[in-house]
Design an enzyme around this catalytic site. Structure first.
Site, PDB file in Angstrom:
ATOM      1  N   ASN A   9      48.183  39.388  33.682  1.00  0.00           N
ATOM      2  CA  ASN A   9      47.678  38.913  34.409  1.00  0.00           C
ATOM      3  C   ASN A   9      47.816  39.900  35.260  1.00  0.00           C
ATOM      4  O   ASN A   9      48.531  39.591  36.442  1.00  0.00           O
ATOM      5  CB  ASN A   9      47.014  37.476  34.457  1.00  0.00           C
ATOM      6  CG  ASN A   9      45.907  36.998  35.331  1.00  0.00           C
ATOM      7  OD1 ASN A   9      45.278  38.053  36.050  1.00  0.00           O
ATOM      8  ND2 ASN A   9      46.008  35.660  35.900  1.00  0.00           N
ATOM      9  N   TRP A  10      47.422  40.802  35.169  1.00  0.00           N
ATOM     10  CA  TRP A  10      47.082  41.913  36.972  1.00  0.00           C
ATOM     11  C   TRP A  10      46.649  41.353  38.044  1.00  0.00           C
ATOM     12  O   TRP A  10      46.583  42.101  39.423  1.00  0.00           O
ATOM     13  CB  TRP A  10      47.000  42.961  36.654  1.00  0.00           C
ATOM     14  CG  TRP A  10      47.618  44.089  35.242  1.00  0.00           C
ATOM     15  CD1 TRP A  10      48.813  43.461  34.973  1.00  0.00           C
ATOM     16  CD2 TRP A  10      47.180  45.004  34.707  1.00  0.00           C
ATOM     17  NE1 TRP A  10      49.210  44.052  34.050  1.00  0.00           N
ATOM     18  CE2 TRP A  10      48.612  45.571  34.298  1.00  0.00           C
ATOM     19  CE3 TRP A  10      46.257  46.402  35.310  1.00  0.00           C
ATOM     20  CZ2 TRP A  10      48.261  46.627  33.049  1.00  0.00           C
ATOM     21  CZ3 TRP A  10      47.394  47.685  34.985  1.00  0.00           C
ATOM     22  CH2 TRP A  10      48.008  47.690  33.140  1.00  0.00           C
ATOM     23  N   LYS A  11      45.774  40.679  37.992  1.00  0.00           N
ATOM     24  CA  LYS A  11      44.944  40.054  38.884  1.00  0.00           C
ATOM     25  C   LYS A  11      44.235  40.568  39.596  1.00  0.00           C
ATOM     26  O   LYS A  11      43.576  41.911  39.021  1.00  0.00           O
ATOM     27  CB  LYS A  11      45.834  38.682  39.683  1.00  0.00           C
ATOM     28  CG  LYS A  11      46.808  37.616  39.018  1.00  0.00           C
ATOM     29  CD  LYS A  11      47.568  36.781  40.021  1.00  0.00           C
ATOM     30  CE  LYS A  11      47.847  36.061  39.242  1.00  0.00           C
ATOM     31  NZ  LYS A  11      48.911  34.476  39.669  1.00  0.00           N
ATOM     32  N   HIS A  95      41.162  30.892  35.571  1.00  0.00           N
ATOM     33  CA  HIS A  95      42.385  30.688  35.902  1.00  0.00           C
ATOM     34  C   HIS A  95      42.690  29.083  37.131  1.00  0.00           C
ATOM     35  O   HIS A  95      42.227  29.625  37.721  1.00  0.00           O
ATOM     36  CB  HIS A  95      42.502  31.988  36.298  1.00  0.00           C
ATOM     37  CG  HIS A  95      43.899  32.260  36.447  1.00  0.00           C
ATOM     38  ND1 HIS A  95      44.419  32.037  37.737  1.00  0.00           N
ATOM     39  CD2 HIS A  95      45.439  32.255  36.203  1.00  0.00           C
ATOM     40  CE1 HIS A  95      45.742  31.982  38.375  1.00  0.00           C
ATOM     41  NE2 HIS A  95      46.437  32.682  36.502  1.00  0.00           N
ATOM     42  N   GLU A  97      43.540  30.622  40.001  1.00  0.00           N
ATOM     43  CA  GLU A  97      43.181  30.617  41.352  1.00  0.00           C
ATOM     44  C   GLU A  97      41.351  30.767  41.230  1.00  0.00           C
ATOM     45  O   GLU A  97      40.567  31.223  42.502  1.00  0.00           O
ATOM     46  CB  GLU A  97      43.410  32.250  41.868  1.00  0.00           C
ATOM     47  CG  GLU A  97      45.191  32.186  41.686  1.00  0.00           C
ATOM     48  CD  GLU A  97      45.731  33.430  41.095  1.00  0.00           C
ATOM     49  OE1 GLU A  97      45.145  34.520  40.760  1.00  0.00           O
ATOM     50  OE2 GLU A  97      46.778  33.608  40.568  1.00  0.00           O
ATOM     51  N   GLU A 167      49.918  27.332  32.946  1.00  0.00           N
ATOM     52  CA  GLU A 167      50.371  27.493  34.012  1.00  0.00           C
ATOM     53  C   GLU A 167      50.136  26.152  35.245  1.00  0.00           C
ATOM     54  O   GLU A 167      49.228  25.710  35.897  1.00  0.00           O
ATOM     55  CB  GLU A 167      49.756  28.885  34.445  1.00  0.00           C
ATOM     56  CG  GLU A 167      49.438  29.625  33.428  1.00  0.00           C
ATOM     57  CD  GLU A 167      49.032  30.403  34.482  1.00  0.00           C
ATOM     58  OE1 GLU A 167      49.512  31.839  33.401  1.00  0.00           O
ATOM     59  OE2 GLU A 167      47.576  30.708  35.160  1.00  0.00           O
ATOM     60  N   GLY A 173      53.363  32.159  41.153  1.00  0.00           N
ATOM     61  CA  GLY A 173      54.348  33.302  42.287  1.00  0.00           C
ATOM     62  C   GLY A 173      55.040  32.652  43.077  1.00  0.00           C
ATOM     63  O   GLY A 173      55.013  33.229  44.436  1.00  0.00           O
ATOM     64  N   SER A 213      56.023  32.147  36.839  1.00  0.00           N
ATOM     65  CA  SER A 213      57.260  33.058  37.339  1.00  0.00           C
ATOM     66  C   SER A 213      57.592  33.349  36.155  1.00  0.00           C
ATOM     67  O   SER A 213      58.855  33.245  36.290  1.00  0.00           O
ATOM     68  CB  SER A 213      57.682  32.134  38.769  1.00  0.00           C
ATOM     69  OG  SER A 213      57.477  32.408  39.824  1.00  0.00           O
ATOM     70  N   GLY A 234      51.773  37.542  35.112  1.00  0.00           N
ATOM     71  CA  GLY A 234      51.307  37.821  36.933  1.00  0.00           C
ATOM     72  C   GLY A 234      52.182  38.623  37.092  1.00  0.00           C
ATOM     73  O   GLY A 234      52.004  39.813  37.145  1.00  0.00           O
ATOM     74  N   GLY A 235      52.809  38.371  38.164  1.00  0.00           N
ATOM     75  CA  GLY A 235      54.174  39.303  39.012  1.00  0.00           C
ATOM     76  C   GLY A 235      54.975  40.538  38.134  1.00  0.00           C
ATOM     77  O   GLY A 235      54.820  41.511  38.541  1.00  0.00           O
TER      78      GLY A 235
HETATM   79  P1  13P Z   1      53.553  34.073  37.897  1.00  0.00           P
HETATM   80  O1  13P Z   1      53.474  35.469  36.724  1.00  0.00           O
HETATM   81  O2  13P Z   1      52.792  36.057  39.115  1.00  0.00           O
HETATM   82  O3  13P Z   1      53.620  33.755  38.512  1.00  0.00           O
HETATM   83  O4  13P Z   1      51.518  34.122  37.910  1.00  0.00           O
HETATM   84  C1  13P Z   1      50.873  33.751  37.124  1.00  0.00           C
HETATM   85  C2  13P Z   1      49.779  34.002  36.307  1.00  0.00           C
HETATM   86  O5  13P Z   1      49.133  32.485  37.466  1.00  0.00           O
HETATM   87  C3  13P Z   1      49.273  34.455  35.805  1.00  0.00           C
HETATM   88  O6  13P Z   1      47.714  33.931  35.363  1.00  0.00           O
END
Ligand code: 13P
Length: 251
Positions: A9-11, A95, A97, A167, A173, A213, A234-235
């Site tokens: 997920n590149w957000k 998600h 967010e 999640e 994050g 994470s 994510g990251g």
């Molecule tokens: P991180 O891997 O950066 O913690 O993010 C997880 C995430 O929200 C994937 O959708």
């Protein structure tokens, strides 16, 4: 036998050009890895460029959100068939967010998931508890409640195409992932909800990702957990080396 699914997920990262470059590097580094479904979820504006970059590989394309209507006066929204045309097979819905920053309710998450399914997209439905909820001991109640609401009106046939992503919000994050044992326990409850709503086979077959994470050095532990079938990253998905290392985890 559930095929593991690892999604990046590149957000809100990467322009079209940057995304295409990253996708090319990922395809190259994943190489001949078999037995894991890999999905890249760039921002809307980079979908076409990433679709072109992954052509000819087994990597699949996913979006980060979808509206529930075909078309109409919904400024800023994107419909399922718009995503299909760019080559998406998957779409992330609900998600945390989006729930936290954009006021998405369980009802909206359900509408998005149903619209995705009705149009041939596979939803990756995200659920998870806050730190306060975990401390209050309500994790299972919160998460299973989110799953039940998200799946309302989804048929027995359609549930085969649903992916659930657990999640925990406090792990996203933060560099502080859940332990594989804790994540597995919640995933087990999620699986039970699906068994109760549909049947044992549906519960047994649904794929449940862990997200929060996930890094190359901890993916192995999650993949060993009985009820976890992949990760939503994510990251660490923004770097070709680390995402490819996650995809190439040692079981
Ligand atoms: P991180 O891997 O950066 O913690 O993010 C997880 C995430 O929200 C994937 O959708």
């Amino acid at each position: 036998m559930r095929v593991p699914i690892i999604a990046g997920n590149w957000k809100m990262h990467k322009t079209g050009r940057e995304a295409a470059e990253l996708a090319r590097q990922i395809v190259e580094r994943i190489g001949d890895r078999r037995g894991v479904e890999v999905v890249l979820c760039p921002p809307f504006t980079a979908l076409a460029a990433v679709a072109a970059a992954i052509e000819g590989s087994d990597v699949k394309l996913g979006a980060q959100n979808v509206h529930w209507e075909h078309e109409g006066a919904f400024t800023g929204e994107i419909s399922p068939r718009m995503l299909l045309e760019t080559g998406c097979a998957y779409v992330i819905v609900g998600h945390s967010e989006r729930r936290t920053h954009f006021g998405e309710s369980d009802q909206m998450v359900n509408w998005r998931a149903r619209a995705a399914l009705a149009n041939g997209l596979n939803p990756i439905i995200c659920v998870g508890e806050t730190l306060e909820q975990r401390r209050a001991g309500t994790t299972v109640e919160v998460v299973t409640g989110q799953v039940r609401k998200a799946l309302e009106g989804i048929s027995r046939d359609e549930i085969e195409r649903v992916v659930l992503a657990y999640e925990p919000l406090w792990a996203i994050g933060s560099g502080l992932p859940a332990t594989p044992a804790d994540a597995d326990e919640v995933a087990r409850f999620i699986r039970k909800v699906v068994s109760d709503l549909y049947d044992a086979a549906a519960g047994d077959r649904i794929r449940i990702q862990y997200g929060g994470s996930v890094k190359p050095d901890n993916i192995g532990g999650f993949m060993q957990a009985e009820n976890i079938d992949g990760a939503l990253v994510g990251g660490a998905s923004l770097d070709a080396e680390s995402f490819a290392a996650i995809v190439r985890y040692e079981p």
